[in-house]
Design a protein around this motif. Structure first.
Motif, PDB file in Angstrom:
ATOM      1  N   UNK A 180       0.806  -1.223   0.000  1.00  0.00           N
ATOM      2  CA  UNK A 180       0.000   0.000   0.000  1.00  0.00           C
ATOM      3  C   UNK A 180       0.835   1.266   0.000  1.00  0.00           C
ATOM      4  N   UNK A 182       1.902   4.603   1.361  1.00  0.00           N
ATOM      5  CA  UNK A 182       1.950   4.931   2.786  1.00  0.00           C
ATOM      6  C   UNK A 182       1.360   6.311   3.057  1.00  0.00           C
ATOM      7  N   UNK A 187      -3.686   3.366   3.724  1.00  0.00           N
ATOM      8  CA  UNK A 187      -3.945   2.735   5.018  1.00  0.00           C
ATOM      9  C   UNK A 187      -5.420   2.444   5.252  1.00  0.00           C
ATOM     10  N   UNK A 208       4.116  -1.354   3.532  1.00  0.00           N
ATOM     11  CA  UNK A 208       4.018   0.040   3.071  1.00  0.00           C
ATOM     12  C   UNK A 208       5.058   0.401   2.008  1.00  0.00           C
ATOM     13  N   UNK A 211       5.733   7.371  -0.398  1.00  0.00           N
ATOM     14  CA  UNK A 211       5.409   8.326  -1.456  1.00  0.00           C
ATOM     15  C   UNK A 211       6.663   8.691  -2.240  1.00  0.00           C
TER      16      UNK A 211
ATOM     17  N   UNK B 170       4.625   7.916  10.809  1.00  0.00           N
ATOM     18  CA  UNK B 170       3.902   7.025   9.906  1.00  0.00           C
ATOM     19  C   UNK B 170       3.709   5.657  10.533  1.00  0.00           C
ATOM     20  N   UNK B 171       4.721   5.211  11.272  1.00  0.00           N
ATOM     21  CA  UNK B 171       4.786   3.808  11.668  1.00  0.00           C
ATOM     22  C   UNK B 171       4.246   3.509  13.057  1.00  0.00           C
ATOM     23  N   UNK B 180      -7.183   4.566  12.057  1.00  0.00           N
ATOM     24  CA  UNK B 180      -7.017   3.537  11.028  1.00  0.00           C
ATOM     25  C   UNK B 180      -6.271   4.032   9.796  1.00  0.00           C
ATOM     26  N   UNK B 181      -6.453   5.294   9.428  1.00  0.00           N
ATOM     27  CA  UNK B 181      -5.832   5.761   8.201  1.00  0.00           C
ATOM     28  C   UNK B 181      -4.525   6.497   8.461  1.00  0.00           C
ATOM     29  N   UNK B 279       2.806  13.563   5.747  1.00  0.00           N
ATOM     30  CA  UNK B 279       3.233  14.195   4.501  1.00  0.00           C
ATOM     31  C   UNK B 279       3.187  15.727   4.592  1.00  0.00           C
TER      32      UNK B 279
END
Lengths: 439, 375
Positions: A180, A182, A187, A208, A211, B170-171, B180-181, B279
């Motif tokens: 996917x 990331x 997600x 993941x 980008x 991110x992790x 979740x996202x 991001x």
């Protein structure tokens, strides 16, 4: 001296930049947030062309929606969230009544705009993307993830895998990986796939990719070592093509890869050439190909030299998706006109139209979308409307549909939708609407 | 003539040490602040040109103020102390995520010790400031290498901070409250019982933050600490010989800079975006901040504002122009043109005036002082 003149010129120009042009009164303004540059341009361009051409068609063929002409303006987001917010702010107030609705075409921008659009009372249409929990219209009054969310997509993908392996009992112990992007986009399906993994007993591994996704060597090394039975691909732009090429490089069978509907268009497989043969992807109902509406577009838009795309690319997957997206918005406005009159409408009025949208077989046939879409009906509690999909496979020249229709299993997705949207409502102190009282 | 200081005598030490010793500067600043604090909200409230829509406030002034604040932070480190940093985006992210965690309540289960640390949700103002503090702590940690390495080598070391925190946010799902996202929502902006909602309120909130921090930063760089930073920047060995401790000077620069950047990051997340993902604080943000400092003028608080305006607003203007002038160009062409023109402008500016806008402005002031016969 020259410098002074430059400063003067800049001052005059910047002053002019904030002037709003005198708007004609019988026009409905629709913003287009698109990206024709940057890492995701390969997929952003055909989509934006489809959107632009359909709005043009409505103006050229019908003279607008019941006589209300569409006024559109494009703004380049480059898939960046802050640029998207800037574009939304730039365009939301234009036209006599402001933006009718907005399509951000990015899950990240959707997240950032969700709260703003609710305050501004402008519907946000996220067809086949966006936040999956926003299907619950009682909490997300202004979000419309029409035709399918990522949780529906995940469910459909697993249904297809089940069918290929030969039944639910055979799913037990199988290894399924998710490659996917990331970002919120990539997600989104994870919680749904975790639920399904628990239910069916398959082993689920999310992998993941950062980008923009051109760097996937280590991920495919992991896949080569782990040898999953299936790899689901949740990519966008350059990431998809790279995934297909890397799969070929580690000799992972392409027909065991299933892309989401955003990973199943021509730009995703064409660069990989023969290596892409056998690659599968979900369809957001429609696929590539031409339908009666394309004949209208060629006659009313391209014949007049007003087409946005190269004529040869009309009918590609993403072009068609852009067109469908534009059509659903236009039909939402048309429905709203039934209640509020044949005049330019505000976002709040269009929201009612979208919430009461009901496109039957007959209506789709009138619109020229017969065979491309299934009927869709939106309601207060269900802002998704339809959750069906098929699977297509790339044969080197075109996409071939290889499966029947699947319908996402609501008993799988619904508890998660309720749980996550209830949490959002609590966080944001939103009082969910009582959908039984909505008319 | 306009800018002649003749007759402005300083008779006390206080007058001699004032931030703005020249009367014209004080008047100009007074007018600017009045416009910013009174003029803009009033015009925006009554929707008078150019505030006919919320666009100018929401999409231009708000991000401008926040990024100017971040640029001040970056300028303290890069411009005043001479430590090139490519990790500003990471420090913004630390500010944003720490503020988010503190604003929504922190829960750290320490199972092996048999208890858990729980902090209830803090008020927004406290979480923003503490978010800045967290960034300062991390900034000191990542500043430690600066004692051994400098220049471009240090820039690469701070790049490590950027990549590390991109990865962390991110992790590690704990930082996003297991969303979740991976995208998180800022809590409601409540300050002392008042909820900040409208663009005008948000603008004023950021303006207060920016003004306070700009004044604090200006005073810091004029004082003992600022002089130590500048001595280290100009020649660290000479500075050490005259009794400045590099350890203290460099780490304080990292701390103050990261604190301001962290607060800016929290504001960017809470006030401007409202909902964000890592991001939003990527390497591009770090580079953007570094360019603001370089274009605006290294070692100048005012330069940070001008630099932020140039890097943030000019591309938007270039993008808006063709449509406003009615030139029929596709969005694609407009965007490419924007890149070309903006890039060429940066080249031109840096060739003509390598010290940035701050230097241009001070040259302008010099010329005004000698007007009408500048030489």
């Amino acid at each position: 001296m020259v410098r002074n003149k430059l400063i003067l010129a800049a001052a005059i120009l910047s002053g002019g930049a904030f002037d709003s042009p005198a708007a004609a009164q019988n026009e409905q303004f629709i913003p287009i947030l698109s990206y024709r540059t940057g890492a995701y341009a390969v997929n952003g361009v055909p989509y934006a062309n489809g959107v632009a051409d359909y709005y043009n068609l409505v103006n050229e063929r019908d003279g607008g929606i019941n006589g209300v002409r569409l006024l559109v303006e494009e703004c380049e987001t480059g898939y960046a969230t802050d640029k998207g917010v800037e574009c939304y702010e730039r365009l939301k107030g234009k036209g006599p009544t402001g933006a009718a609705f907005v399509n951000p075409l990015s899950t990240g921008i959707t997240f950032a705009l969700t709260e703003k659009t609710a305050t501004d009372k402008i519907p946000i249409i996220t067809m086949g993307y966006g936040r999956a929990d926003s299907k619950n219209g009682a909490v997300f009054a202004y979000n419309f993830p029409l035709l399918g969310t990522y949780w529906s997509a995940a469910d459909i993908a697993i249904q297809h895998v089940t069918k290929e392996v030969g039944g639910v009992d055979k799913l037990k112990g199988k290894k399924i990986s998710l490659l996917y992007h990331d970002s919120p986009y990539g997600k989104e399906p994870i919680p749904m796939l975790q639920v399904l993994a628990k239910k069916h007993g398959f082993e689920f591994t999310p992998i993941p990719v950062t980008h923009p996704g051109v760097e996937q060597k280590s991920q495919w090394l992991a896949i080569r070592q782990n040898r999953p039975d299936y790899v689901l691909v949740w990519g966008w732009g350059v990431m998809n093509g790279t995934a297909v090429k890397e799969a070929a490089a580690v000799a992972y069978p392409r027909d065991k890869m299933i892309g989401v509907w955003w990973s199943g268009a021509e730009p995703d497989v064409q660069p990989a050439g023969d290596q892409a043969v056998g690659y599968k992807a979900l369809m957001l109902q429609h696929g590539a190909g031409k339908f009666p509406v394309h004949a209208d577009i060629e006659k009313h838009v391209y014949a007049k030299g007003k087409g946005a795309s190269e004529p040869g690319k009309v009918g590609e997957v993403l072009y068609n998706r852009g067109m469908v997206n534009a059509m659903l918005g236009v039909e939402g406005v048309r429905k709203a006109q039934e209640k509020f009159g044949k005049k330019p409408l505000t976002g709040e009025q269009v929201r009612w139209g979208l919430e009461n949208l009901n496109l039957s077989e007959v209506r789709l046939k009138e619109l020229g979308f017969e065979g491309m879409l299934k009927p869709i009906k939106i309601s207060c509690s269900d802002h998704e409307g339809a959750r069906e999909g098929r699977v297509q496979q790339w044969d080197g020249k075109g996409w071939k549909i290889i499966s029947d229709w699947y319908t996402a299993n609501q008993s799988d997705t619904e508890p998660l939708v309720d749980e996550v949207s209830a949490k959002y409502a609590a966080d944001k102190k939103i009082q969910p609407r009582d959908c039984s009282k909505e008319s | 003539m306009l800018y002649r200081e003749a007759g402005q005598f300083k008779t006390t030490y206080a007058a001699d040490m004032a931030i703005f010793p020249i009367r014209q500067d004080r008047i100009a600043l007074g007018i600017l602040l009045t416009i910013a604090f009174v003029g803009v909200p009033v015009l925006a409230n009554f929707r008078i040109w150019p505030f006919a829509s919320e666009y100018l406030l929401w999409a231009i002034l708000l991000p401008f103020l926040i990024l100017a604040l971040a640029a001040i932070g970056a300028n303290i480190l890069v411009g005043y102390c001479g430590q090139i940093s490519l990790g500003s985006g990471a420090f913004m992210a630390i500010g944003a995520y720490s503020a988010y965690k503190l604003g929504t309540g922190v829960h750290i289960p320490l199972a092996w010790l048999g208890f858990a640390i729980s902090i209830p949700p803090l008020p927004v103002l406290a979480s923003i400031l503490l978010g800045g503090l967290m960034a300062a702590v991390v900034g000191i940690l990542f500043g430690i290498p600066s004692l051994r390495i400098k220049g471009l080598y240090l820039a690469v070391a701070t790049l490590a901070a950027q990549f590390f925190f991109d990865w962390v946010f991110l992790r590690v799902p704990w930082f996003t409250n297991y969303a979740p996202s991976g995208s998180v929502n800022a809590p409601a902006l409540e300050f002392f019982g008042l909820t900040v909602r409208t663009p005008i309120e948000r603008y004023l909130l950021c303006l207060i933050f920016v003004t306070v921090f700009a004044v604090l930063a200006k005073n810091l760089v004029r004082g003992n600490l600022g002089r130590q930073w500048m001595a280290i920047r100009d020649m660290d060995i000479a500075a050490e010989l005259i009794g400045i401790r590099p350890l203290y000077a460099k780490l304080t620069a990292f701390a103050v800079s990261s604190f301001i950047i962290g607060v800016a990051g929290a504001l960017w997340a809470f006030v401007y975006l409202g909902s964000w993902e890592p991001l939003a604080f990527s390497i591009e943000r770090s580079l953007q901040l570094l360019f603001m400092v370089i274009i605006g003028g290294l070692g100048s608080i005012m330069g940070s504002f001008v630099g932020a305006a140039f890097i943030l607003i000019l591309p938007i203007m270039l993008n808006l122009l063709p449509t406003q002038l009615g030139v029929p160009l596709s969005t694609e062409t407009i965007t490419h043109l924007e890149f070309i023109i903006f890039g060429s402008l940066i080249c031109y500016l840096l060739i003509k005036e390598p010290h940035g806008f701050a230097r241009l402005i001070s040259i302008g002031k010099e010329k005004l002082r000698l007007w009408p016969f500048p030489y």
